[in-house]
Design an enzyme around this catalytic site. Structure first.
Site, PDB file in Angstrom:
ATOM      1  N   CYS A  52       0.688  -1.262   0.095  1.00  0.00           N
ATOM      2  CA  CYS A  52       0.174   0.015   0.012  1.00  0.00           C
ATOM      3  C   CYS A  52       0.996   1.431   0.040  1.00  0.00           C
ATOM      4  CB  CYS A  52      -1.047   0.074   1.184  1.00  0.00           C
ATOM      5  SG  CYS A  52      -1.902   1.593   1.605  1.00  0.00           S
ATOM      6  N   CYS A  55       0.303   3.301   3.564  1.00  0.00           N
ATOM      7  CA  CYS A  55       0.721   2.733   4.637  1.00  0.00           C
ATOM      8  C   CYS A  55       2.307   3.449   5.322  1.00  0.00           C
ATOM      9  CB  CYS A  55       1.050   1.465   4.534  1.00  0.00           C
ATOM     10  SG  CYS A  55      -0.641   0.473   4.836  1.00  0.00           S
ATOM     11  N   HIS A 116      -4.012   0.193   7.952  1.00  0.00           N
ATOM     12  CA  HIS A 116      -4.644   0.044   6.793  1.00  0.00           C
ATOM     13  C   HIS A 116      -6.075  -0.595   6.800  1.00  0.00           C
ATOM     14  CE1 HIS A 116      -4.038  -1.043   2.420  1.00  0.00           C
ATOM     15  NE2 HIS A 116      -4.637  -2.248   2.614  1.00  0.00           N
ATOM     16  N   ASN A 154     -13.528   9.684  -1.171  1.00  0.00           N
ATOM     17  CA  ASN A 154     -14.172   8.895  -1.975  1.00  0.00           C
ATOM     18  C   ASN A 154     -13.865   7.361  -1.398  1.00  0.00           C
ATOM     19  OD1 ASN A 154     -15.592   8.975  -4.408  1.00  0.00           O
ATOM     20  ND2 ASN A 154     -13.751   8.614  -5.838  1.00  0.00           N
ATOM     21  N   SER A 162      -9.317   3.470  -5.661  1.00  0.00           N
ATOM     22  CA  SER A 162      -8.502   2.002  -5.701  1.00  0.00           C
ATOM     23  C   SER A 162      -7.721   1.464  -4.692  1.00  0.00           C
ATOM     24  CB  SER A 162      -7.403   2.235  -6.871  1.00  0.00           C
ATOM     25  OG  SER A 162      -6.759   3.518  -6.583  1.00  0.00           O
ATOM     26  N   HIS A 165      -7.111   1.742   1.915  1.00  0.00           N
ATOM     27  CA  HIS A 165      -6.329   2.587   3.077  1.00  0.00           C
ATOM     28  C   HIS A 165      -7.306   3.659   3.350  1.00  0.00           C
ATOM     29  CE1 HIS A 165      -2.769   3.455   5.719  1.00  0.00           C
ATOM     30  NE2 HIS A 165      -3.396   4.526   5.775  1.00  0.00           N
ATOM     31  N   HIS A 167      -8.589   7.265   3.617  1.00  0.00           N
ATOM     32  CA  HIS A 167      -8.066   8.569   3.317  1.00  0.00           C
ATOM     33  C   HIS A 167      -8.988   9.464   2.435  1.00  0.00           C
ATOM     34  CE1 HIS A 167      -7.457   6.185  -0.367  1.00  0.00           C
ATOM     35  NE2 HIS A 167      -7.419   7.549  -1.297  1.00  0.00           N
ATOM     36  N   GLN A 169      -8.973  13.411   0.289  1.00  0.00           N
ATOM     37  CA  GLN A 169      -8.148  14.404  -0.788  1.00  0.00           C
ATOM     38  C   GLN A 169      -8.604  15.777  -0.312  1.00  0.00           C
ATOM     39  OE1 GLN A 169      -7.310  13.344  -4.896  1.00  0.00           O
ATOM     40  NE2 GLN A 169      -8.769  11.402  -4.440  1.00  0.00           N
TER      41      GLN A 169
END
Ligand code: ZN
Length: 341
Positions: A52, A55, A116, A154, A162, A165, A167, A169
């Site tokens: 990943c 990570c 993760h 998202n 995709s 993990h 996260h 933006q």
């Protein structure tokens, strides 16, 4: 003449925040609710994945190495959609039919946790609070330099994300994107007439009616808006006007963390799956006055009837306007019945 029966007759509803209409067709929902059709999805992920790129300690595509971060971690997107190269180009005015304008900006990625295997829904309220404070700090830093700062997440492969993990933006740019411009206009017009923010009045009205409320405390309200397009869409807003994400008091931050946690756990319980969605914050643009702007978040989840049956925006919706069968009131009632713990 009688009023429309909103639970039985086809009708259109007006989105006071965006200025759009949505068609509602409740008569198509006469069949009984099928509930969950898929077996619960239990996805197990390791706490740390060597493959990943988000990570701690791992290398990213362009060769940089992530630090051994312990809570949140923000970095410039290695494949940014916006560039901040400072080149002074002009709008292309060759023809009014071929308009182009320069845009300058920056794109960042924000890891919500070093773990993760977590999601916001699975995190402790205090950990979500750390994410909220980081969102605020990012907005505070970027807001003086850019007209619009878009904080968003998202989540889920169904939304084209995709990497599982946890996260989000942050995109910041020197222009007002379409959604911002529409909400700027509707909120400014309402404030000029009423001297109160549109969402303060809307949230107060929904709290009287109760039928579309999913989660609420003394400071925040999460509801399926009257004009929702997505089946289980949520609008999350403070009861009292706040202009910017970095204006939240510690009390509002901790209250928001708990309301978000309960909302996201209801989402996960709905179809016994880690619920996919796009969510994001709309705070006031970097313009002089922000009195008219009322901070809020939108949650747009695609799922309709099960962990695999989603709503598509195609056909009539692409060519004419959005349409839904399940009413927002039915969606809110379903979310309210689920466990939030
Ligand atoms: Zn908005």
């Amino acid at each position: 003449m009688t009023n429309i029966d909103l639970q039985a007759q086809p009708h259109r509803r007006f989105n006071a925040l965006s200025g759009d209409w949505v068609q509602v067709s409740p008569h198509r929902m006469q069949r009984p609710w099928q509930g969950q059709l898929d077996p619960p999805t239990v996805e197990t992920r390791p706490q740390h994945d060597a493959q990943c790129y988000l990570c701690p300690g791992n290398e990213r595509a362009a060769g940089q190495k992530n630090p051994a971060y312990e809570d949140v971690f923000v970095f410039d997107n290695d494949f940014a959609a916006l560039l901040d190269d400072g080149r002074d180009s002009q709008a292309d005015t060759e023809s009014p039919l071929l308009r182009a304008a320069p845009v300058r900006g920056t794109c960042r990625v924000m890891c919500f946790s070093p773990r993760h295997d977590l999601t916001l829904a699975a995190m402790q309220a205090q950990e979500i609070e750390t994410v909220i404070r980081c969102w605020g700090a990012q907005v505070r830093e970027l807001r003086p330099r850019y007209r619009w700062v878009q904080v968003f997440e998202n989540k889920g492969a169904m939304m084209g994300c995709s990497n599982p993990h946890p996260h989000g933006q942050i995109w910041a740019l020197d222009a007002l994107p379409n959604e911002a411009l529409r909400e700027q206009n509707t909120q400014a017009t309402y404030f000029a007439d009423m001297k109160r923010t549109l969402l303060r009045d809307y949230v107060a009205l929904e709290c009287e009616r109760q039928e579309r409320i999913v989660e609420a405390d003394d400071h925040w309200v999460a509801l399926v808006p009257f004009w929702a397009v997505w089946p289980f869409e949520i609008l999350l807003a403070p009861r009292e006007p706040v202009a910017h994400l970095d204006d939240l008091s510690p009390l509002l931050q901790s209250s928001l963390a708990r309301v978000m946690q309960r909302l996201l756990r209801r989402y996960d319980a709905l179809f016994s799956t880690s619920f996919p969605y796009s969510m994001g914050w709309h705070g006031a643009p970097g313009e002089a006055s922000a009195d008219h702007w009322h901070l809020h978040a939108h949650f747009y989840p695609p799922l309709l009837r099960s962990a695999s049956i989603r709503k598509f925006m195609v056909g009539y919706e692409l060519l004419a306007e959005a349409q839904r069968d399940l009413t927002p009131e039915q969606a809110a009632a379903r979310l309210r019945q689920l466990p939030a713990e």
